[in-house]
Design a protein around this motif. Structure first.
Motif, PDB file in Angstrom:
ATOM      1  N   HIS A  19      -2.241   1.290 -10.465  1.00  0.00           N
ATOM      2  CA  HIS A  19      -2.159   0.700  -9.127  1.00  0.00           C
ATOM      3  C   HIS A  19      -1.479   1.650  -8.142  1.00  0.00           C
ATOM      4  O   HIS A  19      -0.886   2.658  -8.534  1.00  0.00           O
ATOM      5  N   VAL A  20      -1.569   1.282  -6.871  1.00  0.00           N
ATOM      6  CA  VAL A  20      -0.839   1.975  -5.806  1.00  0.00           C
ATOM      7  C   VAL A  20      -0.009   0.927  -5.063  1.00  0.00           C
ATOM      8  O   VAL A  20      -0.536  -0.112  -4.660  1.00  0.00           O
ATOM      9  N   GLU A  21       1.290   1.191  -4.905  1.00  0.00           N
ATOM     10  CA  GLU A  21       2.162   0.296  -4.147  1.00  0.00           C
ATOM     11  C   GLU A  21       2.674   1.033  -2.920  1.00  0.00           C
ATOM     12  O   GLU A  21       3.125   2.174  -3.011  1.00  0.00           O
ATOM     13  N   ILE A  22       2.607   0.366  -1.774  1.00  0.00           N
ATOM     14  CA  ILE A  22       2.987   0.978  -0.498  1.00  0.00           C
ATOM     15  C   ILE A  22       4.054   0.116   0.161  1.00  0.00           C
ATOM     16  O   ILE A  22       3.847  -1.077   0.390  1.00  0.00           O
ATOM     17  N   ALA A  23       5.191   0.713   0.469  1.00  0.00           N
ATOM     18  CA  ALA A  23       6.287  -0.004   1.120  1.00  0.00           C
ATOM     19  C   ALA A  23       6.507   0.578   2.514  1.00  0.00           C
ATOM     20  O   ALA A  23       6.656   1.789   2.667  1.00  0.00           O
ATOM     21  N   LEU A  24       6.517  -0.285   3.519  1.00  0.00           N
ATOM     22  CA  LEU A  24       6.810   0.125   4.900  1.00  0.00           C
ATOM     23  C   LEU A  24       8.228  -0.295   5.234  1.00  0.00           C
ATOM     24  O   LEU A  24       8.595  -1.469   5.097  1.00  0.00           O
ATOM     25  N   LEU A  25       9.033   0.675   5.661  1.00  0.00           N
ATOM     26  CA  LEU A  25      10.412   0.394   6.038  1.00  0.00           C
ATOM     27  C   LEU A  25      10.604   0.631   7.531  1.00  0.00           C
ATOM     28  O   LEU A  25      10.115   1.634   8.078  1.00  0.00           O
ATOM     29  N   GLU A  26      11.305  -0.276   8.170  1.00  0.00           N
ATOM     30  CA  GLU A  26      11.721  -0.099   9.558  1.00  0.00           C
ATOM     31  C   GLU A  26      13.245  -0.055   9.560  1.00  0.00           C
ATOM     32  O   GLU A  26      13.898  -1.021   9.177  1.00  0.00           O
ATOM     33  N   ASN A  27      13.785   1.093   9.982  1.00  0.00           N
ATOM     34  CA  ASN A  27      15.235   1.294   9.932  1.00  0.00           C
ATOM     35  C   ASN A  27      15.803   0.989   8.543  1.00  0.00           C
ATOM     36  O   ASN A  27      16.777   0.245   8.393  1.00  0.00           O
ATOM     37  N   LYS A  28      15.139   1.531   7.513  1.00  0.00           N
ATOM     38  CA  LYS A  28      15.530   1.401   6.100  1.00  0.00           C
ATOM     39  C   LYS A  28      15.341  -0.005   5.547  1.00  0.00           C
ATOM     40  O   LYS A  28      15.721  -0.287   4.410  1.00  0.00           O
ATOM     41  N   ARG A  29      14.761  -0.913   6.319  1.00  0.00           N
ATOM     42  CA  ARG A  29      14.595  -2.306   5.897  1.00  0.00           C
ATOM     43  C   ARG A  29      13.145  -2.557   5.525  1.00  0.00           C
ATOM     44  O   ARG A  29      12.235  -2.277   6.307  1.00  0.00           O
ATOM     45  N   LEU A  30      12.914  -3.070   4.333  1.00  0.00           N
ATOM     46  CA  LEU A  30      11.559  -3.319   3.839  1.00  0.00           C
ATOM     47  C   LEU A  30      10.915  -4.449   4.642  1.00  0.00           C
ATOM     48  O   LEU A  30      11.438  -5.566   4.687  1.00  0.00           O
ATOM     49  N   VAL A  31       9.771  -4.170   5.278  1.00  0.00           N
ATOM     50  CA  VAL A  31       9.090  -5.187   6.086  1.00  0.00           C
ATOM     51  C   VAL A  31       7.668  -5.474   5.604  1.00  0.00           C
ATOM     52  O   VAL A  31       7.122  -6.537   5.888  1.00  0.00           O
ATOM     53  N   GLU A  32       7.047  -4.533   4.899  1.00  0.00           N
ATOM     54  CA  GLU A  32       5.709  -4.779   4.360  1.00  0.00           C
ATOM     55  C   GLU A  32       5.601  -4.148   2.981  1.00  0.00           C
ATOM     56  O   GLU A  32       6.143  -3.066   2.743  1.00  0.00           O
ATOM     57  N   LEU A  33       4.909  -4.838   2.092  1.00  0.00           N
ATOM     58  CA  LEU A  33       4.688  -4.344   0.738  1.00  0.00           C
ATOM     59  C   LEU A  33       3.259  -4.646   0.351  1.00  0.00           C
ATOM     60  O   LEU A  33       2.820  -5.797   0.405  1.00  0.00           O
ATOM     61  N   ASN A  34       2.504  -3.611   0.007  1.00  0.00           N
ATOM     62  CA  ASN A  34       1.108  -3.782  -0.395  1.00  0.00           C
ATOM     63  C   ASN A  34       0.900  -3.190  -1.780  1.00  0.00           C
ATOM     64  O   ASN A  34       1.430  -2.130  -2.085  1.00  0.00           O
ATOM     65  N   ARG A  35       0.138  -3.878  -2.573  1.00  0.00           N
ATOM     66  CA  ARG A  35      -0.190  -3.391  -3.914  1.00  0.00           C
ATOM     67  C   ARG A  35      -1.701  -3.471  -4.101  1.00  0.00           C
ATOM     68  O   ARG A  35      -2.311  -4.498  -3.794  1.00  0.00           O
ATOM     69  N   GLU A  36      -2.283  -2.384  -4.552  1.00  0.00           N
ATOM     70  CA  GLU A  36      -3.725  -2.355  -4.795  1.00  0.00           C
ATOM     71  C   GLU A  36      -3.986  -1.778  -6.177  1.00  0.00           C
ATOM     72  O   GLU A  36      -3.496  -0.692  -6.499  1.00  0.00           O
ATOM     73  N   ASP A  37      -4.715  -2.545  -6.997  1.00  0.00           N
ATOM     74  CA  ASP A  37      -5.097  -2.043  -8.319  1.00  0.00           C
ATOM     75  C   ASP A  37      -6.087  -0.897  -8.156  1.00  0.00           C
ATOM     76  O   ASP A  37      -6.873  -0.860  -7.208  1.00  0.00           O
ATOM     77  N   SER A  38      -6.060   0.033  -9.093  1.00  0.00           N
ATOM     78  CA  SER A  38      -6.917   1.220  -8.999  1.00  0.00           C
ATOM     79  C   SER A  38      -8.397   0.866  -9.005  1.00  0.00           C
ATOM     80  O   SER A  38      -9.214   1.574  -8.427  1.00  0.00           O
ATOM     81  N   ASN A  39      -8.751  -0.244  -9.665  1.00  0.00           N
ATOM     82  CA  ASN A  39     -10.170  -0.647  -9.725  1.00  0.00           C
ATOM     83  C   ASN A  39     -10.487  -1.783  -8.752  1.00  0.00           C
ATOM     84  O   ASN A  39     -11.452  -2.512  -8.916  1.00  0.00           O
ATOM     85  N   ALA A  40      -9.638  -1.930  -7.721  1.00  0.00           N
ATOM     86  CA  ALA A  40      -9.807  -3.038  -6.778  1.00  0.00           C
ATOM     87  C   ALA A  40     -11.109  -2.911  -5.995  1.00  0.00           C
ATOM     88  O   ALA A  40     -11.487  -1.829  -5.578  1.00  0.00           O
ATOM     89  N   LYS A  41     -11.791  -4.040  -5.814  1.00  0.00           N
ATOM     90  CA  LYS A  41     -13.016  -4.094  -5.013  1.00  0.00           C
ATOM     91  C   LYS A  41     -12.892  -5.245  -4.023  1.00  0.00           C
ATOM     92  O   LYS A  41     -11.937  -6.006  -4.051  1.00  0.00           O
ATOM     93  N   PHE A  42     -13.879  -5.352  -3.153  1.00  0.00           N
ATOM     94  CA  PHE A  42     -13.973  -6.455  -2.202  1.00  0.00           C
ATOM     95  C   PHE A  42     -12.774  -6.508  -1.257  1.00  0.00           C
ATOM     96  O   PHE A  42     -12.199  -7.560  -1.017  1.00  0.00           O
ATOM     97  N   ALA A  43     -12.389  -5.333  -0.742  1.00  0.00           N
ATOM     98  CA  ALA A  43     -11.314  -5.259   0.250  1.00  0.00           C
ATOM     99  C   ALA A  43     -11.876  -5.570   1.625  1.00  0.00           C
ATOM    100  O   ALA A  43     -13.062  -5.360   1.895  1.00  0.00           O
TER     101      ALA A  43
END
Length: 515
Positions: free
Chosen positions: A13-37
């Protein structure tokens, strides 16, 4: 505001964390074989017509047929079908969209049986990913998203993002795009286009047109159901959607993915390629940057946010419910002032939680009761301000006299849900406990409360020997830091009879402070 993107790439998988001023505001996780996005374009086959729903079920290769409503066909559905037949023909040469003669728009009040037949091949795009027991939701109003604009084949409309406030800039962009767009292509101008020059916009427009038409030129090789044009992978798509000039850093632990991102940055902001850094440390990237700890603190049923105040977040089949609690907060002053202060802080945290968990549908918030209309208005204004950074479509209603607020937020992906409980070390797994990584933070909050709010002169903490040893280790230890910060004596006693996550607090008179 300083934005950072932390990307954890693993084989699964791939996990993506967005931080604003060091504070976690968004977290996305996508499996490597993910479809139908969301954004994927498919050649589907109509499996069943439902006249009662004025909709059709379409096979796009998912285990459950996808749903396509008549209102999602788009006005130029007949033109799209004509183009599909020409592009899918192996005998004739590919005809560009600009050369296609437009058919009349379909009737807004029409029936799906008038334009769609069972067994028909149809070009569709994922509007909502599969959620719970439902298959994907589809649209035939095809679009191709770019950084500064969204391309709409078979349309002639040009519209500008409402987030661009300047009327002069809106008119400039609209005239500019109208002068350079090809025939039969509509454009939605995104907020990121504000202030951009014609050369940059023209280059992106040509790139989007080429991307769409190159994919359509290969339609003859496809048999329904099949993927025709995939959305960018989630990492690139998120950079495209959230990138702003004040982005400070993008950290990633995979060299191959880093090269792809650097190439993409080179197309949208060449001067920012240097903000991309490859992380090669031994510790997991999320642990190194404190993301794991923030995840543990932010997910789960109970979320603390300020001076002992906390939220309780419940999920039902119909909607989400959030309850605001002041906890052990006992500031002096009248109740109305304290309630307003907690509610304003809660609005900030709730806006963050909605983005972080990607909660959609109906959300009902039970704020602490306030009697003044002006205070309810302040909380409403604060929530609108806090939700301003949320890119997902949403609608916020004012507080009722019972201090209930209703929010609707568009749901296009399954909600991010992370179980933060851990196997209990005492009962060997027959129960669950809150995350151990947060236990020392809880102790620290209680120490601050005891010395700050309760104004105690001395504190003794009784803990399990393992935890006590952790608080006393190193220089300066946590215990020593507390003593220096509050200029009060703190004693940490090891008590073997206590459970691993049990603690007791005593003041200078050896009287227990109960939480």
């Amino acid at each position: 505001m300083s934005n950072e993107l932390i990307i954890d790439v693993s084989p699964s998988h791939v996990e993506i964390a967005l931080l604003e001023n060091k504070r976690l505001v968004e977290l996305n996780r996508e499996d490597s074989n993910a479809k139908f996005a969301v954004g994927d374009i498919y050649l589907g086959k109509v499996k069943k017509i439902m006249p009662g729903l004025n909709a059709a079920f379409v096979d796009v290769g998912y285990e459950k047929d996808a749903f396509l409503h008549y209102l999602d066909l788009g006005p130029q559905f007949q033109t799209l079908n004509k183009f599909l037949k020409l592009a899918g023909s192996k005998k004739s040469k590919f005809v560009p969209v600009s050369k296609i003669q437009s058919d009349p728009d379909i009737n807004k009040e029409g029936k799906i049986t008038e334009v769609v037949k069972q067994g028909q091949s149809i070009l569709v795009q994922i509007a909502k990913e599969p959620i719970s027991t439902k298959g994907p939701r589809l649209t035939s109003e095809i679009s191709v998203a770019g950084r500064n604009m969204v391309l709409m084949p078979f349309s002639d409309k040009v519209s500008v993002s409402q987030k661009i406030k300047s009327t002069e800039e809106k008119n400039r962009l609209k005239k500019l795009i109208q002068s350079i767009r090809p025939k039969r292509y509509g454009v939605i101008i995104r907020t990121a286009a504000e202030g951009k020059r014609v050369a940059e916009l023209d280059q992106e427009l040509k790139r989007l047109v080429a991307k769409f038409e190159n994919a359509m030129a290969k339609l003859g090789r496809h048999t329904a159901p099949s993927l025709v044009l995939g959305e960018l992978d989630r990492t690139i798509a998120m950079i495209r959607d959230v990138y702003t000039p004040d982005f400070g850093a993008i950290m990633i632990n995979d060299q191959e993915a880093a090269i792809e991102i650097k190439d993409y940055l080179g197309t949208i902001a060449p001067e920012k390629k240097k903000i991309l850094k490859y992380y090669s440390g031994r510790a997991p990237i999320f642990e190194h940057f404190g993301i794991d700890k923030q995840i543990k603190a932010s997910f789960g049923k109970t979320v603390s946010f300020k001076s002992g105040a906390y939220l309780i977040i419940e999920h039902t089949e119909a909607f989400h419910v959030i309850d605001v609690n002041s906890g052990n907060r006992s500031k002096s002053g009248n109740q109305e002032t304290n309630a307003l202060e907690v509610n304003l802080a809660a609005a900030d945290e709730i806006a963050r939680q909605l983005r972080l968990r990607d909660m959609g549908g109906i959300i009902v918030i039970d704020f602490i009761d306030m009697h003044g209309n002006e205070n309810r208005q302040k909380v409403f204004d604060k929530m609108k301000e806090a939700m301003g950074a949320d890119r997902t479509k949403h609608n916020i209603l004012p507080l009722s006299k019972f201090c209930l607020m209703q929010i609707t937020r568009q749901r296009v992906r399954p909600e991010m849900n992370i179980d933060t409980t851990e196997v209990c070390p005492v009962c060997k797994g027959t129960g669950k406990v809150t995350p151990t990584v947060l236990f020392t933070e809880e102790i620290e909050q209680r120490v601050k409360f005891i010395f700050g709010e309760l104004a105690k002169k001395r504190l003794t903490i009784q803990l399990h020997p393992f935890v006590a040893a952790y608080l006393k280790k190193g220089f300066p230890s946590r215990r020593l830091r507390w003593m220096l910060e509050f200029r009060k004596r703190v004693t940490v006693d090891e008590v073997g009879s206590l459970n691993f996550l049990e603690s007791k607090y005593f003041d200078e008179n050896r009287e227990e402070i109960v939480f």
